[in-house]
Design a protein around this motif. Structure first.
Motif, PDB file in Angstrom:
ATOM      1  N   UNK A  29       0.826  -1.214   0.000  1.00 33.89           N
ATOM      2  CA  UNK A  29       0.000   0.000   0.000  1.00 33.89           C
ATOM      3  C   UNK A  29       0.857   1.260   0.000  1.00 33.89           C
ATOM      4  N   UNK A  30       1.903   1.261   0.818  1.00 36.18           N
ATOM      5  CA  UNK A  30       2.694   2.476   0.993  1.00 36.18           C
ATOM      6  C   UNK A  30       3.738   2.679  -0.107  1.00 36.18           C
ATOM      7  N   UNK A  31       4.324   1.588  -0.583  1.00 36.65           N
ATOM      8  CA  UNK A  31       5.438   1.708  -1.527  1.00 36.65           C
ATOM      9  C   UNK A  31       5.128   1.202  -2.924  1.00 36.65           C
ATOM     10  N   UNK A  32       3.960   0.574  -3.097  1.00 38.31           N
ATOM     11  CA  UNK A  32       3.670  -0.025  -4.390  1.00 38.31           C
ATOM     12  C   UNK A  32       4.328  -1.392  -4.497  1.00 38.31           C
ATOM     13  N   UNK A  33       3.837  -2.208  -5.397  1.00 36.64           N
ATOM     14  CA  UNK A  33       4.391  -3.550  -5.563  1.00 36.64           C
ATOM     15  C   UNK A  33       5.440  -3.516  -6.661  1.00 36.64           C
ATOM     16  N   UNK A  34       6.680  -3.284  -6.272  1.00 31.12           N
ATOM     17  CA  UNK A  34       7.779  -3.163  -7.225  1.00 31.12           C
ATOM     18  C   UNK A  34       8.188  -4.530  -7.763  1.00 31.12           C
ATOM     19  N   UNK A  35       8.077  -5.573  -6.934  1.00 26.70           N
ATOM     20  CA  UNK A  35       8.509  -6.916  -7.325  1.00 26.70           C
ATOM     21  C   UNK A  35       7.337  -7.681  -7.928  1.00 26.70           C
ATOM     22  N   UNK A  36       7.301  -7.858  -9.250  1.00 36.83           N
ATOM     23  CA  UNK A  36       6.147  -8.533  -9.868  1.00 36.83           C
ATOM     24  C   UNK A  36       6.087 -10.007  -9.514  1.00 36.83           C
ATOM     25  N   UNK A  37       4.897 -10.582  -9.607  1.00 32.65           N
ATOM     26  CA  UNK A  37       4.736 -12.020  -9.517  1.00 32.65           C
ATOM     27  C   UNK A  37       5.253 -12.635 -10.816  1.00 32.65           C
ATOM     28  N   UNK A  38       5.610 -13.903 -10.768  1.00 32.58           N
ATOM     29  CA  UNK A  38       5.893 -14.663 -11.986  1.00 32.58           C
ATOM     30  C   UNK A  38       4.713 -15.589 -12.204  1.00 32.58           C
ATOM     31  N   UNK A  39       4.059 -15.463 -13.357  1.00 29.31           N
ATOM     32  CA  UNK A  39       2.860 -16.253 -13.620  1.00 29.31           C
ATOM     33  C   UNK A  39       2.989 -16.956 -14.964  1.00 29.31           C
ATOM     34  N   UNK A  40       2.309 -18.073 -15.074  1.00 25.37           N
ATOM     35  CA  UNK A  40       2.276 -18.849 -16.314  1.00 25.37           C
ATOM     36  C   UNK A  40       0.934 -18.610 -16.995  1.00 25.37           C
ATOM     37  N   UNK A  41       0.980 -18.300 -18.278  1.00 23.48           N
ATOM     38  CA  UNK A  41      -0.239 -18.057 -19.039  1.00 23.48           C
ATOM     39  C   UNK A  41      -0.900 -19.391 -19.355  1.00 23.48           C
ATOM     40  N   UNK A  42      -2.015 -19.680 -18.681  1.00 22.43           N
ATOM     41  CA  UNK A  42      -2.754 -20.924 -18.914  1.00 22.43           C
ATOM     42  C   UNK A  42      -4.123 -20.614 -19.499  1.00 22.43           C
TER      43      UNK A  42
END
Length: 401
Positions: free
Chosen positions: A135-148
């Protein structure tokens, strides 16, 4: 979900996401430099955790309900909050808002006693902390997801970053003042490029992976290289137990890759971890929740499976050391007697004879005798707890007879 920064301006995060390159990703495997790899903001509802992820974020019962589509993400978190509220109330720390779980720095004193949190309290507190950071800093580190995705239905399975996923749901639905846009930043990988090995390396590179989670991880890697079908739905422990019949010798070409994905462990360590899957289901869940180390659990495997959960509870309740666990598991009360020619084991006969001298024994004498026999108060208490359970179940059996 991408939360806005305090000033309401997300441009800094946009610039970071747009600039994800091979240099920024550092030691990430070469697959991330492929042109088919992209970073996007995705609707949170289109993202789902991996049901076979060896690292459990939610308690096992909630994990299974969620992945069997019995509860939504919000309902799953509500169940977790309710479990924590009950545990906190029993410890005299009731709360109504999850933000109350965070420590108040202004009220902390050096003379305050250390608070022992249940595993669920610790989990929820950590998720709240992570949610506040997003909330305070933003999500700088993205998730790694597989396109299914299938057809026009877009769907993405989390390969790494499940804690960030649940923290974002917590932020959206349980923490007041959320002003995000319902999106979460993700590095998207084509399904054909998904890798259980990359997921394993991510798991073992992070702290907090339990011995039971490592056992599931070892099993999943073995099942993969042996060509077993890996389902896309939640499974029980029996799925992972299939790996008990598999070994590294028959797949030597994968051995180094598997051991590296497991954090560079030795073959012996790999075998010790995998064999933990022989523990009973209840013992596995308890050991996973309370992060019982492999060194203690290996001794539990030496006794009959019906005792596994009870011994693990004693490890938790009495904070038993490895030496104490070894002594308990090597005691007469837990010795296997399946090969006895008689249908009544010698240990049962000895316990039955003890009942004949109950009237001649005082509690103080019994306590001293137990301490002298075990040489340790914690083990003596554990013995009594096991005896208490045995007596209770014996009474029920006699009533049924």
């Amino acid at each position: 979900m991408m939360a806005q920064a305090k000033n309401g301006n997300t441009s800094r995060i946009d610039d970071l996401l747009a600039s994800v390159t091979g240099d920024l990703l550092g030691d990430v495997p070469p697959v991330f430099t492929d042109k088919s790899i992209r970073v996007e903001r995705i609707l949170l509802e289109m993202v789902r955790p991996d049901p076979l992820q060896p690292r459990r974020v939610l308690p096992e019962s909630i994990h299974l309900n969620f992945h069997n589509n019995r509860v939504t993400p919000t309902q799953a978190l509500r169940e977790l909050v309710q479990i924590v509220q009950i545990a906190a109330r029993q410890r005299g720390r009731p709360f109504n808002n999850v933000l109350e779980l965070l420590p108040n720095g202004d009220d902390e004193r050096d003379d305050e006693p250390v608070v022992n949190l249940s595993p669920e309290e610790t989990l929820l507190r950590d998720l709240v902390n992570l949610a506040i950071t997003i909330r305070d800093d933003g999500q700088v580190n993205p998730l790694t997801v597989v396109d299914v995705s299938q057809g026009v239905t877009r769907l993405f399975r989390i390969e790494t970053g499940e804690r960030r996923y649940w923290a974002t749901w917590l932020l959206r639905d349980f923490i007041p003042g959320y002003t995000g846009d319902g999106m979460i930043p993700c590095i998207i990988i084509p399904e054909k490029q998904s890798s259980v090995f990359r997921q394993a390396k991510e798991n073992t590179a992070r702290s907090g992976l339990t011995a039971v989670a490592l056992a599931r991880q070892a099993a999943l890697l073995l099942l993969t290289v042996y060509g077993y079908e890996i389902p896309a739905y939640a499974v029980g422990n029996d799925f992972y137990r299939q790996a008990l019949e598999l070994d590294l010798r028959a797949k030597r070409e994968y051995t180094d890759m598997i051991l590296s994905a497991m954090g560079g462990i030795k073959r012996g360590q790999f075998s010790h971890l995998k064999i933990l899957l022989r523990l009973s289901d209840e013992a596995l869940e308890l050991a996973d929740r309370h992060n019982i180390e492999e060194g203690k659990l290996r001794y539990v495997l030496n006794v009959a499976s019906e005792y596994h959960a009870e011994i693990v509870r004693q490890i938790i309740d009495f904070k038993l050391s490895m030496k104490q666990v070894k002594e308990i598991c090597e005691g007469d009360a837990f010795l296997e007697t399946k090969d006895s020619a008689d249908d009544i084991s010698p240990s049962a006969v000895k316990v039955a004879r003890v009942t004949q001298s109950i009237s001649a024994t005082t509690p103080q004498e019994l306590a001293r005798a137990l301490i002298r026999q075990e040489g340790d108060i914690a083990i003596a208490r554990a013995r009594l707890q096991a005896m208490r359970k045995l007596i209770s179940e014996t009474e029920r059996y006699l009533t049924e007879e």
